[in-house]
Motif scaffolding. Structure first.
Motif, PDB file in Angstrom:
ATOM      1  N   UNK A   1     -18.681 -19.964  28.592  1.00 47.65           N
ATOM      2  CA  UNK A   1     -17.627 -19.078  28.081  1.00 47.65           C
ATOM      3  C   UNK A   1     -16.474 -18.966  29.066  1.00 47.65           C
ATOM      4  N   UNK A   2     -16.780 -18.803  30.338  1.00 43.43           N
ATOM      5  CA  UNK A   2     -15.723 -18.641  31.335  1.00 43.43           C
ATOM      6  C   UNK A   2     -14.843 -19.889  31.389  1.00 43.43           C
ATOM      7  N   UNK A   3     -15.464 -21.066  31.328  1.00 42.62           N
ATOM      8  CA  UNK A   3     -14.688 -22.307  31.335  1.00 42.62           C
ATOM      9  C   UNK A   3     -13.837 -22.423  30.070  1.00 42.62           C
ATOM     10  N   UNK A   4     -14.387 -21.988  28.935  1.00 38.29           N
ATOM     11  CA  UNK A   4     -13.616 -21.987  27.693  1.00 38.29           C
ATOM     12  C   UNK A   4     -12.425 -21.064  27.773  1.00 38.29           C
ATOM     13  N   UNK A   5     -12.607 -19.874  28.344  1.00 35.13           N
ATOM     14  CA  UNK A   5     -11.495 -18.941  28.533  1.00 35.13           C
ATOM     15  C   UNK A   5     -10.392 -19.566  29.392  1.00 35.13           C
ATOM     16  N   UNK A   6     -10.790 -20.431  30.334  1.00 32.64           N
ATOM     17  CA  UNK A   6      -9.820 -21.064  31.228  1.00 32.64           C
ATOM     18  C   UNK A   6      -9.267 -22.372  30.677  1.00 32.64           C
ATOM     19  N   UNK A   7      -9.711 -22.766  29.463  1.00 29.83           N
ATOM     20  CA  UNK A   7      -9.321 -24.066  28.902  1.00 29.83           C
ATOM     21  C   UNK A   7      -9.600 -25.191  29.901  1.00 29.83           C
ATOM     22  N   UNK A   8     -10.764 -25.122  30.538  1.00 32.06           N
ATOM     23  CA  UNK A   8     -11.149 -26.019  31.625  1.00 32.06           C
ATOM     24  C   UNK A   8     -12.289 -26.920  31.146  1.00 32.06           C
ATOM     25  N   UNK A   9     -11.928 -28.077  30.598  1.00 33.37           N
ATOM     26  CA  UNK A   9     -12.924 -28.941  29.958  1.00 33.37           C
ATOM     27  C   UNK A   9     -13.903 -29.556  30.948  1.00 33.37           C
ATOM     28  N   UNK A  10     -13.430 -29.936  32.140  1.00 31.44           N
ATOM     29  CA  UNK A  10     -14.321 -30.533  33.131  1.00 31.44           C
ATOM     30  C   UNK A  10     -15.405 -29.566  33.559  1.00 31.44           C
ATOM     31  N   UNK A  11     -15.003 -28.331  33.860  1.00 32.17           N
ATOM     32  CA  UNK A  11     -15.989 -27.322  34.237  1.00 32.17           C
ATOM     33  C   UNK A  11     -16.898 -26.992  33.061  1.00 32.17           C
ATOM     34  N   UNK A  12     -16.343 -26.967  31.866  1.00 35.11           N
ATOM     35  CA  UNK A  12     -17.161 -26.654  30.687  1.00 35.11           C
ATOM     36  C   UNK A  12     -18.240 -27.710  30.471  1.00 35.11           C
ATOM     37  N   UNK A  13     -17.912 -28.980  30.715  1.00 34.49           N
ATOM     38  CA  UNK A  13     -18.929 -30.017  30.630  1.00 34.49           C
ATOM     39  C   UNK A  13     -20.056 -29.743  31.620  1.00 34.49           C
ATOM     40  N   UNK A  14     -19.705 -29.394  32.850  1.00 33.47           N
ATOM     41  CA  UNK A  14     -20.734 -29.117  33.861  1.00 33.47           C
ATOM     42  C   UNK A  14     -21.555 -27.874  33.507  1.00 33.47           C
TER      43      UNK A  14
ATOM     44  N   UNK B   1      -5.405 -21.613  32.087  1.00 34.68           N
ATOM     45  CA  UNK B   1      -5.231 -22.188  30.748  1.00 34.68           C
ATOM     46  C   UNK B   1      -4.068 -23.162  30.720  1.00 34.68           C
ATOM     47  N   UNK B   2      -3.011 -22.813  31.412  1.00 34.67           N
ATOM     48  CA  UNK B   2      -1.832 -23.673  31.421  1.00 34.67           C
ATOM     49  C   UNK B   2      -2.108 -25.002  32.113  1.00 34.67           C
ATOM     50  N   UNK B   3      -2.990 -25.005  33.102  1.00 33.66           N
ATOM     51  CA  UNK B   3      -3.417 -26.276  33.695  1.00 33.66           C
ATOM     52  C   UNK B   3      -4.128 -27.105  32.633  1.00 33.66           C
ATOM     53  N   UNK B   4      -5.047 -26.469  31.918  1.00 33.12           N
ATOM     54  CA  UNK B   4      -5.769 -27.174  30.868  1.00 33.12           C
ATOM     55  C   UNK B   4      -4.855 -27.719  29.794  1.00 33.12           C
ATOM     56  N   UNK B   5      -3.850 -26.931  29.420  1.00 28.24           N
ATOM     57  CA  UNK B   5      -2.900 -27.382  28.401  1.00 28.24           C
ATOM     58  C   UNK B   5      -2.075 -28.577  28.926  1.00 28.24           C
ATOM     59  N   UNK B   6      -1.752 -28.536  30.218  1.00 26.02           N
ATOM     60  CA  UNK B   6      -0.968 -29.632  30.802  1.00 26.02           C
ATOM     61  C   UNK B   6      -1.772 -30.939  30.858  1.00 26.02           C
ATOM     62  N   UNK B   7      -3.077 -30.835  31.047  1.00 29.14           N
ATOM     63  CA  UNK B   7      -3.922 -32.030  31.139  1.00 29.14           C
ATOM     64  C   UNK B   7      -4.399 -32.524  29.780  1.00 29.14           C
ATOM     65  N   UNK B   8      -4.220 -31.719  28.754  1.00 30.92           N
ATOM     66  CA  UNK B   8      -4.894 -31.980  27.484  1.00 30.92           C
ATOM     67  C   UNK B   8      -4.491 -33.296  26.827  1.00 30.92           C
ATOM     68  N   UNK B   9      -3.230 -33.688  26.950  1.00 32.82           N
ATOM     69  CA  UNK B   9      -2.792 -34.933  26.308  1.00 32.82           C
ATOM     70  C   UNK B   9      -3.556 -36.124  26.864  1.00 32.82           C
ATOM     71  N   UNK B  10      -3.761 -36.136  28.189  1.00 31.85           N
ATOM     72  CA  UNK B  10      -4.496 -37.236  28.810  1.00 31.85           C
ATOM     73  C   UNK B  10      -5.977 -37.209  28.444  1.00 31.85           C
ATOM     74  N   UNK B  11      -6.478 -36.037  28.111  1.00 35.55           N
ATOM     75  CA  UNK B  11      -7.903 -35.867  27.828  1.00 35.55           C
ATOM     76  C   UNK B  11      -8.248 -35.997  26.340  1.00 35.55           C
ATOM     77  N   UNK B  12      -7.237 -36.127  25.479  1.00 43.01           N
ATOM     78  CA  UNK B  12      -7.454 -36.088  24.027  1.00 43.01           C
ATOM     79  C   UNK B  12      -8.197 -34.819  23.614  1.00 43.01           C
ATOM     80  N   UNK B  13      -7.797 -33.707  24.245  1.00 40.28           N
ATOM     81  CA  UNK B  13      -8.440 -32.419  23.997  1.00 40.28           C
ATOM     82  C   UNK B  13      -7.408 -31.421  23.501  1.00 40.28           C
TER      83      UNK B  13
END
Length: 530
Positions: A299-312, A471-483
């Protein structure tokens, strides 16, 4: 007498197998284990499965995930989780639904919609003479565990929640959140502060968030609990009443755990290790037990839009599910239910118009006269390995950034050093930009700031002030991640409910239900007599 022929050995084997299966199917439930992946929606399960199956360097190496194993060998249902009077749930309300089977108000624990205390499945188990346990990698007094052993009008009352938990005499309590169990005066760094530093090996921040002088650690010891603060003292404990508090607030995130997992010097237990200890202790009761285990930082990783941490975090949770499955698979007296309280972040992989694929030759007949060239970028599987390779969570990146000159250059350097996906200087500046808080409320704990991080779309759904930078970091990386991410909060997406155990119990979970229904089924299972 009739001449009765001998029954062939193969037939005997089949009969014995059927008899064993029937006995398993009709066995009464002695133990009930509920595992909650906080924030674990279908997209999060999809992330885990895509990584396990397709990542070129997947740590599963061809093995199934524990979640897939449970689905294949148990039953699968789906569950809604909204409050009676709203569309979207928070963890406290949802956990209260699961704990009691009764509609609960938003952000409250252990009460019905009118504010009356309601009995939880944990409390019902105690009345049956069973042992009880709560395990979480967040804080012991956080919303999810709180709902099973506390009754409070708001989830933020963590000092009172700790008192409730101790008064409830939960046999095993293992998590973070030391700060709500020690008196306010410890902040003066006197004798008790020094004692706690010694007991924790200096590995835990010693600071209280209580507003009084109650020392719940000494109260726990007086009540017969063994109180432990390290992985080593947890392993060594032989007590049947155990309180383990291993962090100031939340415990290790999944990336940190992954990098220190095999270190002999690691002093913080993992979710799997806490769960294993809880099972060892609780199983000593011949009447059985109820245990709730929360993988709360999905949940915390989802709140942060942090896909790498969410995978872990999904890997950490799945590792724990595997341990529990291995513990119960040869038994016929235990019900295991794995679910989520809700989905967080509106997460999903998506195809895009960025980086569209180039034409390529393929050998099949269909491509004899035409190259293979999809119109859009459907996502490269190497994204999965790159997500796994992330070195720090966004939370740790921003903590490190706070110690710099706080320039776009510093943020860019930190993100790019810790992620296989990179941000530009312009993107770093955008992440640090501010705007007027259009939802300013001077009386609101989160919205009282007059300025907020600048969000270009869906800004109403990014609510946690400076936390939005992650979240803004996650949004900035999202295009490269197809997320894609749709929010910094929760969605009402139905979540999976996986049940494993006696067929006469698990079959009821195979439906589209609501979490209040799941709560009722858990209470019914706890009451099952041998």
């Amino acid at each position: 007498m009739r001449n009765i022929k001998a029954v062939p050995k193969t037939a005997v084997a089949i009969i014995l197998c059927l008899a064993s299966s029937l006995a398993f199917a009709q066995s009464p439930v002695k133990n009930v284990i509920l595992m909650i992946g906080d924030g674990m929606g279908p997209g999060q399960i999809g992330l885990l499965e895509e990584y396990a199956r397709k990542a070129p360097h997947s740590i599963y190496n061809g093995r199934d995930t524990a979640i897939k194993t449970l689905i294949d060998n148990g039953v699968l249902g789906m569950s809604l989780h909204s409050p009676a009077d709203a569309l979207v749930v928070d963890s406290a309300c949802s956990a209260s639904h699961l704990a009691s089977g009764v509609d609960a108000p938003s952000e409250a624990v252990g009460i019905d919609i009118d504010g009356n205390h309601v009995e939880s499945v944990l409390e019902t188990a105690k009345k049956q003479g069973k042992s009880t346990g709560l395990v979480s990698d967040t804080r012991l007094t956080h919303a999810t565990p709180a709902a099973f052993a506390s009754h409070q009008p708001h989830r933020s009352l963590e000092g009172k929640i700790a008192e409730d938990m101790l008064a409830n005499r939960v046999d095993v309590m293992l998590s973070g959140g030391l700060r709500y169990w020690i008196p306010k005066s410890v902040n003066a760094k006197g004798e008790l502060y020094q004692q706690l530093l010694e007991q924790t090996g200096g590995r835990i921040k010693i600071k209280s968030k209580r507003k009084d002088e109650k020392n719940l650690l000494t109260e726990a010891q007086s009540a017969g609990y063994s109180v432990v603060h390290t992985r080593q003292t947890l392993a060594a404990s032989e007590s049947t009443k155990l309180l383990g508090l291993f962090a100031y607030s939340g415990m290790q995130d999944g990336i940190t755990y992954s990098s220190t997992k095999h270190s002999a010097s690691r002093t913080m237990p993992s979710l799997k290790e806490m769960t294993a200890k809880a099972l060892d202790v609780l199983a000593e009761n011949p009447k059985g037990f109820f245990l709730m285990v929360e993988g709360g930082q999905i949940d915390w990783a989802g709140h942060d839009n942090d896909a790498g941490t969410m995978l872990h975090e999904m890997l950490k949770f799945d590792e724990t599910v595997q341990y529990v499955y291995d513990w119960i698979k040869e038994r016929n007296d235990t019900l295991l239910v794995v679910t989520a309280d809700h989905e967080t972040g509106g997460f999903g992989f998506s195809y895009s118009r960025a980086n569209t694929p180039k034409a390529e030759k393929r050998s099949g007949t269909a491509f004899k006269n035409q190259d293979y060239k999809p119109n859009f970028n459907f996502g490269s599987i190497d994204v999965l390995d790159k997500l796994y390779a992330q070195k720090k969570s966004f939370a740790d990146i921003m903590a490190a950034f706070a110690e710099t000159d706080k320039s776009p250059q510093s943020l860019q350097a930190l993100v790019n050093a810790n992620s296989e996906f990179k941000i530009s200087r312009t993107q770093a500046a955008d992440i640090l930009a501010n705007e007027e808080n259009h939802y300013h409320d001077p009386e609101h704990s989160y919205l009282k700031a007059k300025t907020f991080p600048k969000v270009n779309d869906f800004k109403a759904f990014y609510v946690y002030g400076e936390e939005i930078r992650k979240d803004l970091i996650g949004r900035a990386l999202s295009e490269q991640q197809n997320i894609v991410w749709s929010t910094g909060t929760h969605t009402d997406t139905p979540v999976a409910v996986i049940a494993y155990g006696s067929e006469n119990i698990t079959s009821a979970f195979s439906s589209l239900s609501h979490h209040t229904d799941i709560g009722k089924l858990l209470i019914k299972a706890v009451k099952t007599k041998e």
